[in-house]
Design a protein around this motif. Structure first.
Motif, PDB file in Angstrom:
ATOM      1  N   ARG A 168      35.330  40.868  34.177  1.00 51.01           N
ATOM      2  CA  ARG A 168      36.352  41.255  35.149  1.00 51.01           C
ATOM      3  C   ARG A 168      37.022  40.057  35.816  1.00 51.01           C
ATOM      4  O   ARG A 168      36.359  39.097  36.184  1.00 51.01           O
ATOM      5  CB  ARG A 168      35.751  42.139  36.235  1.00 51.01           C
ATOM      6  CG  ARG A 168      36.391  43.507  36.287  1.00 51.01           C
ATOM      7  CD  ARG A 168      36.014  44.241  37.530  1.00 51.01           C
ATOM      8  NE  ARG A 168      34.589  44.507  37.572  1.00 51.01           N
ATOM      9  CZ  ARG A 168      34.062  45.696  37.284  1.00 51.01           C
ATOM     10  NH1 ARG A 168      34.821  46.705  36.961  1.00 51.01           N
ATOM     11  NH2 ARG A 168      32.763  45.862  37.349  1.00 51.01           N
ATOM     12  N   THR A 169      38.349  40.155  35.973  1.00 53.07           N
ATOM     13  CA  THR A 169      39.083  39.135  36.705  1.00 53.07           C
ATOM     14  C   THR A 169      39.137  39.506  38.186  1.00 53.07           C
ATOM     15  O   THR A 169      38.613  40.549  38.574  1.00 53.07           O
ATOM     16  CB  THR A 169      40.520  39.001  36.149  1.00 53.07           C
ATOM     17  OG1 THR A 169      41.068  40.302  36.019  1.00 53.07           O
ATOM     18  CG2 THR A 169      40.518  38.305  34.796  1.00 53.07           C
ATOM     19  N   ILE A 170      39.807  38.661  38.980  1.00 53.27           N
ATOM     20  CA  ILE A 170      39.637  38.767  40.425  1.00 53.27           C
ATOM     21  C   ILE A 170      40.221  40.052  41.038  1.00 53.27           C
ATOM     22  O   ILE A 170      39.566  40.678  41.879  1.00 53.27           O
ATOM     23  CB  ILE A 170      40.190  37.493  41.126  1.00 53.27           C
ATOM     24  CG1 ILE A 170      39.718  37.433  42.550  1.00 53.27           C
ATOM     25  CG2 ILE A 170      41.696  37.387  41.029  1.00 53.27           C
ATOM     26  CD1 ILE A 170      38.246  37.179  42.679  1.00 53.27           C
ATOM     27  N   ALA A 171      41.430  40.458  40.619  1.00 52.34           N
ATOM     28  CA  ALA A 171      42.028  41.638  41.267  1.00 52.34           C
ATOM     29  C   ALA A 171      41.209  42.910  41.033  1.00 52.34           C
ATOM     30  O   ALA A 171      40.871  43.606  42.001  1.00 52.34           O
ATOM     31  CB  ALA A 171      43.481  41.820  40.822  1.00 52.34           C
ATOM     32  N   PRO A 172      40.857  43.237  39.779  1.00 51.87           N
ATOM     33  CA  PRO A 172      40.013  44.426  39.608  1.00 51.87           C
ATOM     34  C   PRO A 172      38.631  44.266  40.235  1.00 51.87           C
ATOM     35  O   PRO A 172      38.061  45.256  40.707  1.00 51.87           O
ATOM     36  CB  PRO A 172      39.898  44.581  38.084  1.00 51.87           C
ATOM     37  CG  PRO A 172      40.399  43.337  37.494  1.00 51.87           C
ATOM     38  CD  PRO A 172      41.315  42.697  38.486  1.00 51.87           C
ATOM     39  N   ALA A 173      38.113  43.047  40.290  1.00 56.18           N
ATOM     40  CA  ALA A 173      36.800  42.841  40.909  1.00 56.18           C
ATOM     41  C   ALA A 173      36.870  43.158  42.402  1.00 56.18           C
ATOM     42  O   ALA A 173      35.999  43.848  42.940  1.00 56.18           O
ATOM     43  CB  ALA A 173      36.319  41.407  40.687  1.00 56.18           C
ATOM     44  N   VAL A 174      37.907  42.668  43.082  1.00 57.75           N
ATOM     45  CA  VAL A 174      38.044  42.941  44.515  1.00 57.75           C
ATOM     46  C   VAL A 174      38.262  44.437  44.745  1.00 57.75           C
ATOM     47  O   VAL A 174      37.628  45.035  45.619  1.00 57.75           O
ATOM     48  CB  VAL A 174      39.229  42.136  45.115  1.00 57.75           C
ATOM     49  CG1 VAL A 174      39.565  42.637  46.512  1.00 57.75           C
ATOM     50  CG2 VAL A 174      38.895  40.660  45.163  1.00 57.75           C
ATOM     51  N   ALA A 175      39.131  45.056  43.929  1.00 57.57           N
ATOM     52  CA  ALA A 175      39.404  46.482  44.102  1.00 57.57           C
ATOM     53  C   ALA A 175      38.139  47.304  43.873  1.00 57.57           C
ATOM     54  O   ALA A 175      37.839  48.221  44.645  1.00 57.57           O
ATOM     55  CB  ALA A 175      40.510  46.928  43.144  1.00 57.57           C
ATOM     56  N   GLY A 176      37.385  46.968  42.835  1.00 59.91           N
ATOM     57  CA  GLY A 176      36.156  47.692  42.531  1.00 59.91           C
ATOM     58  C   GLY A 176      35.130  47.536  43.642  1.00 59.91           C
ATOM     59  O   GLY A 176      34.506  48.499  44.081  1.00 59.91           O
ATOM     60  N   PHE A 177      34.980  46.307  44.115  1.00 65.73           N
ATOM     61  CA  PHE A 177      34.012  46.036  45.173  1.00 65.73           C
ATOM     62  C   PHE A 177      34.419  46.754  46.465  1.00 65.73           C
ATOM     63  O   PHE A 177      33.588  47.332  47.153  1.00 65.73           O
ATOM     64  CB  PHE A 177      33.921  44.525  45.402  1.00 65.73           C
ATOM     65  CG  PHE A 177      32.848  44.127  46.370  1.00 65.73           C
ATOM     66  CD1 PHE A 177      31.521  44.430  46.110  1.00 65.73           C
ATOM     67  CD2 PHE A 177      33.168  43.453  47.534  1.00 65.73           C
ATOM     68  CE1 PHE A 177      30.531  44.071  47.007  1.00 65.73           C
ATOM     69  CE2 PHE A 177      32.180  43.091  48.427  1.00 65.73           C
ATOM     70  CZ  PHE A 177      30.867  43.401  48.172  1.00 65.73           C
TER      71      PHE A 177
END
Lengths: 274, 315
Positions: A222-231
């Motif tokens: 996972r890259t940063i944008a989906p990682a932040v959204a998921g978290f």
């Protein structure tokens, strides 16, 4: 000779200051929320007495934010380099051999800029699945390059057409082939437009969310944008950690913006105006 | 909106400068084999842009669920279904609100900011940099932070209300408010782009025009209306096209702030495509919505470009 209808300086500064503060406000709330423990129910307007670092730890350990930043760095750098190289290669014949056929090729490539990424989600996802590119970095890199290449071709072609042909003429007289000419003569002249292309593509790819959220679903990729959204979605009860993750993900972009602010704004505008 | 610049695909002819056409002199320097240079890109586009577009249209004519091996051809059933689909209609209306609403706010605010920034000397570049800052940040990240303003418990907005004795409000639980918040967040994030486009346009207006008008006794408003606005025509066109297309493609902010909820009331067409495919497992139907979105964007681009007859602003 001051005109009565002219807004006064004080009013102008007050208005501008208000908008500027408004733009900084979300970051301020992000900072105050990230610096407080879950048990601290004070308003996000209030700055905490001491900074609670545990949220940043949670973001790194449970949100895999550092890994995501690494993944984003890899995807962004590789994709951006490919966009620049392929963009220049593609643009060269389109800029220098203006035939009917090449004009058609150029028009087709530029039209691709209009495709909204989500409009081809189903067929693209199916295709990637068949190719084994889901949850892989090469898969998302291919998509990022394809998505950003048309604009790069547009910018490179326009720039190359503005370059005088005489230097290339001289090189041909000296016996340079097309490849030699491209590498030795043309590429070195492309610096300004390459900066624009790299900034536009780089920022866009670093922040990309619409496709990567569906194509990268493992913590490892996972890259940063989906990682932040998921978290963020998983931390409903712990906004502090979600805010910490957001802040961490902004740091690289902010650093780049701080040092390259002028070329960033100029590059983004140049890309939108052409 | 993502920052997606939109050059005009219709004006390729204009790009070809006269006198630069291939002639016998340049033909020798740029031989035909030069065309091989664009072949790799064409292969990439054929596989990952053109093929998906075609395959999307053909999938949209099936009842495929996204994973099963079987799919049946259903003709235009999916498109007919769209006409009666309440959720799709809402998403379509929302998308237009997101697009048009953001465009309006960004033009008014962006032009206002540009006009005043152009008039001050001190602190102008700092203010410009701050107002532009959110453009660089992922909408996902910004959405997360705006959530801290609009959430129910400990929300910054509710805390201000509490200060004045107001009640706590669940802002994002209301469809209307949710839509308004999404428009505002998207507008504020990208207002910096309109601002710098207008600033670039203003710098191209010769100061002599203003001086002459002032000598004739024109008021500030008269000068603005009769000099600034007409000369900014190209900037208007650029900024409006950019903002409108970006707003119509809106995905990130919606996904993060409301996830399309409450119910299905704040979806944009883009977020609806994702949900229809992955949550409702209606791949064929989702592909049909995708085709509609594509046609919408292409149509709007062409209409805008011919309406605004856009010229370019020089930076």
């Amino acid at each position: 000779m001051k005109n009565a209808a002219t807004p006064s300086k004080a009013l102008i500064y007050a208005g501008l200051g208000f908008i500027a503060l408004l733009q900084l406000l979300p970051f301020y709330f992000g900072l105050t929320t990230a610096s407080k423990p879950k048990t601290d129910l004070s308003s996000p307007w209030v700055f905490p007495g001491e900074i609670h670092w545990a949220n940043f730890q949670t973001a790194m350990q449970q949100g895999h934010i550092l890994q995501a930043i690494g993944n984003s760095a890899l995807v962004t750098v590789v994709s951006t380099v490919l966009v620049c190289v392929l963009g220049a290669f593609t643009a060269y014949p389109l800029a220098r051999r203006i035939t009917r056929g090449n004009q058609l090729v150029y028009a087709c490539i530029i039209s691709l800029i209009m495709i909204p990424p989500l409009s081809v989600l189903v067929p693209l996802y199916t295709l990637m699945k068949d190719l084994g590119g889901l949850n892989t970095h090469w898969g998302i890199i291919v998509l990022m390059v394809t998505g950003n290449l048309p604009l790069a071709v547009f910018l490179y072609t326009a720039f190359m057409r503005s370059l005088p042909v005489s230097i290339e003429e001289a090189a041909t007289v000296d016996g340079a082939g097309p490849l030699q000419m491209l590498f030795r003569i043309v590429f070195p002249m492309l610096r300004p437009v390459t900066a624009t292309v790299a900034i536009l593509a780089g920022v866009g790819i670093w922040n990309e969310f619409a496709l990567s959220t569906y194509f990268l679903r493992t913590d490892e990729t996972r890259t940063i944008a989906p990682a932040v959204a998921g978290f963020f979605a998983s931390q409903g009860s712990n906004p502090g950690a979600a805010a910490a993750a957001s802040l961490l993900s902004v740091v690289p972009v902010l650093l780049a913006y701080l040092f390259l602010q002028r070329s960033f704004i100029k590059g983004m505008v140049a890309g939108s105006l052409k | 909106m993502t920052v997606t610049p939109t050059p005009d695909p219709t004006d390729t002819v204009a790009v070809v400068a006269p006198g630069r056409r291939l002639n016998s002199a340049t033909r020798g320097i740029f031989p035909r084999r030069l065309n091989w240079f664009y072949v790799p890109a064409l292969v990439l586009f054929a596989v990952f842009s053109i093929y998906p577009l075609i395959s999307g249209v053909s999938l949209s004519l099936t009842n495929w669920n996204g994973y099963s091996r079987s799919r049946a051809f259903v003709g235009f059933d999916n498109y007919l279904r769209l006409l009666d689909d309440e959720v799709f209609r809402t998403a379509m209306v929302n998308t237009l609100i997101y697009g048009v609403g953001s465009t309006l706010i960004q033009q008014v605010l962006g032009l206002g900011l540009a006009v005043v920034l152009d008039r001050i000397a001190r602190g102008s570049s700092l203010l410009r940099a701050v107002i532009y800052l959110p453009v660089m940040v992922s909408p996902v990240v910004l959405g997360t932070m705006y959530y801290l303003i609009f959430r129910y418990n400990n929300g910054a907005l509710n805390d201000v209300r509490a200060l004045f004795g107001g009640e706590q409000v669940a802002w994002l639980a209301d469809a209307g408010v949710g839509i308004a918040v999404i428009v505002i967040v998207n507008s504020l994030q990208f207002v910096g782009i309109s601002m710098v486009i207008y600033l670039a346009g203003l710098q191209g207006v010769p100061t002599e025009y203003y001086e002459a008008a002032q000598l004739d006794g024109a008021t500030w408003w008269q000068r603005f209306r009769s000099i600034t606005v007409p000369l900014l025509q190209p900037a208007f066109a650029t900024s409006i096209v950019l903002n409108l297309i970006g707003g119509l493609k809106l995905f990130d902010v919606v996904q993060v702030l409301t996830g399309g909820g409450p119910g299905q009331s704040t979806h944009s067409v883009s977020t609806l495509i994702g949900e229809t495919y992955f949550s409702n497992q209606a791949a064929g139907y989702s592909a049909a919505i995708g085709v509609v979105l594509f046609v919408l964007i292409v149509a709007v681009t062409f209409v805008l470009n011919s309406l605004l007859n856009r010229k370019r602003v020089e930076l």
